[in-house]
Scaffold this active site. Structure first.
Site, PDB file in Angstrom:
ATOM      1  CG  ASP A 100      30.861  19.614   1.100  1.00  0.00           C
ATOM      2  OD1 ASP A 100      31.345  20.383   1.752  1.00  0.00           O
ATOM      3  OD2 ASP A 100      29.700  19.652   0.953  1.00  0.00           O
ATOM      4  CG  HIS A 106      26.083  17.255  -2.025  1.00  0.00           C
ATOM      5  ND1 HIS A 106      27.385  16.896  -1.847  1.00  0.00           N
ATOM      6  CD2 HIS A 106      26.088  18.186  -0.899  1.00  0.00           C
ATOM      7  CE1 HIS A 106      28.268  17.183  -1.189  1.00  0.00           C
ATOM      8  NE2 HIS A 106      27.694  18.257  -0.282  1.00  0.00           N
ATOM      9  CG  MET A 154      31.271  11.295  -6.572  1.00  0.00           C
ATOM     10  SD  MET A 154      31.205  12.054  -8.466  1.00  0.00           S
ATOM     11  CE  MET A 154      29.692  12.892  -8.300  1.00  0.00           C
ATOM     12  CB  SER A 176      27.568  13.508  -1.854  1.00  0.00           C
ATOM     13  OG  SER A 176      27.130  13.966  -3.048  1.00  0.00           O
ATOM     14  CB  THR A 177      27.410   9.852  -5.012  1.00  0.00           C
ATOM     15  OG1 THR A 177      27.884  11.038  -5.774  1.00  0.00           O
ATOM     16  CG2 THR A 177      27.315   8.844  -5.834  1.00  0.00           C
TER      17      THR A 177
END
Length: 341
Positions: free
Chosen positions: A283, A191, A280, A165-166
């Site tokens: 997940d 994401h 972050m 993600s991030t």
């Protein structure tokens, strides 16, 4: 009491500056300390205000967002969250911005009430995460070519599942170009919205020995291919020897979800390799644990090399991670895991 995240908003649109400022100031954990209409003014304000985070428009007059971002990361490393429209051109530029060192991005609000509420929540969360990010660990030299595969052909039944993600775009550009062209199929959930995932696949394909595609429903698994999950309202899962895109509610807050991918791969047991990267939230943690319980090899990015040590931390704390590794060590570890009995 923690001090608010001091934020500088840079956007050439007065309307957008006003909208972003109102959205950020509505969060007590954030304080907009300045607004700038273009990079030259922003550069002076950065010197005077020393903000914790900068929100930066992708395309502006005078000096475009990418050129300004490159100067920020080279001369005054500061967490940057890009603000992008959903056009194809903006998506291309945003992917490049993430490679240059931007922590994250948000799609600009359209002005519709429900969209504004979504963007406000997302923007505030990402600005606060950016303030905690590890940006100074990013952007080393361009990764070398694929590592030596050695040992002959890979086992035909191996599958690699990867979630991020991030900070994940930068991580994927560090790992995937180093995998050999005949590596087992790689399923990736990063994401991001639909237009951005297709651009991510295209730009990765230009740098990788493996073929990189945005996944489509019923795509057959093939060695030497990386499948990027499309952004949007679907989840990407493995079903037999095919990639499937399935409808469903958000899982762990996301469409697509890393947890959904990992759980679908878990029944492969020791034939699977799971990799959880910077991001972050949580997940992927539960899904990676399911994989490990079934005998899969599971790898997590270490805190020092993560932009945001959130998803790997959650997975590690659950006992889902067999080994934590730096980003630079990850390609060889993935190849070794694919060859293990």
């Amino acid at each position: 009491m923690t001090s608010p995240v001091r934020t500088l908003v840079v956007d050439d649109s007065a309307t957008m500056r006003s909208m972003l400022t109102a959205a950020l100031n509505a969060d007590p954990g954030i304080k907009v300390v300045g607004v700038a209409p273009e990079p030259h003014t922003a550069r002076q304000m950065m010197r005077e205000l020393d903000p914790d985070v900068v929100t930066l428009d992708v395309e502006m007059p005078g000096m475009d967002g990418l050129s300004f971002l490159e100067k920020i990361m080279r001369l005054r490393p500061t967490p940057v969250v890009m603000c992008s429209s959903l056009t194809t051109r903006a998506a291309e530029v945003t992917i490049e911005a993430l490679r240059l060192g931007a922590v994250d991005f948000v799609a600009k609000p359209t002005g519709v009430d429900d969209d504004m509420a979504r963007v406000t929540a997302e923007l505030c969360a990402k600005v606060k995460a950016a303030a905690r990010s590890n940006i100074r660990q990013r952007r080393g030299a361009t990764p070398p070519g694929p590592v030596s595969a050695g040992g002959g052909a890979f086992p035909e039944d191996r599958v690699i599942a990867m979630g991020s993600s991030t900070g994940g775009v930068d991580a994927l550009f560090s790992i995937l170009p180093r995998l050999p062209k005949d590596a087992p199929p790689v399923l990736v959930v990063q994401h991001m919205p639909p237009t951005f995932s297709s651009n991510l696949a295209r730009q990765l394909d230009e740098t990788c020995a493996m073929k990189v595609v945005e996944a489509h429903d019923c795509a057959p698994l093939a060695h030497g291919t990386v499948y990027i999950a499309p952004g949007g309202a679907h989840h990407m899962v493995l079903s037999g020897k095919m990639v499937r895109l399935i409808d469903g509610q958000r899982v762990s807050g996301h469409h697509p979800s890393v947890d959904m991918l990992f759980r679908s791969v878990a029944p492969l047991g020791r034939k699977a390799v799971g990799v959880i990267l910077t991001g972050m939230g949580e997940d992927g943690a539960a899904g990676l644990l399911a994989m490990r319980k079934q005998g899969a090899r599971t790898l997590g990015q270490d805190e020092e090399s993560c932009v945001v040590y959130g998803m790997p931390r959650a997975a590690n704390e659950l006992g889902a991670v067999e080994r934590e590794l730096s980003l630079s060590a990850m390609p060889m570890a993935i190849i070794g895991a694919c060859r293990s009995k």
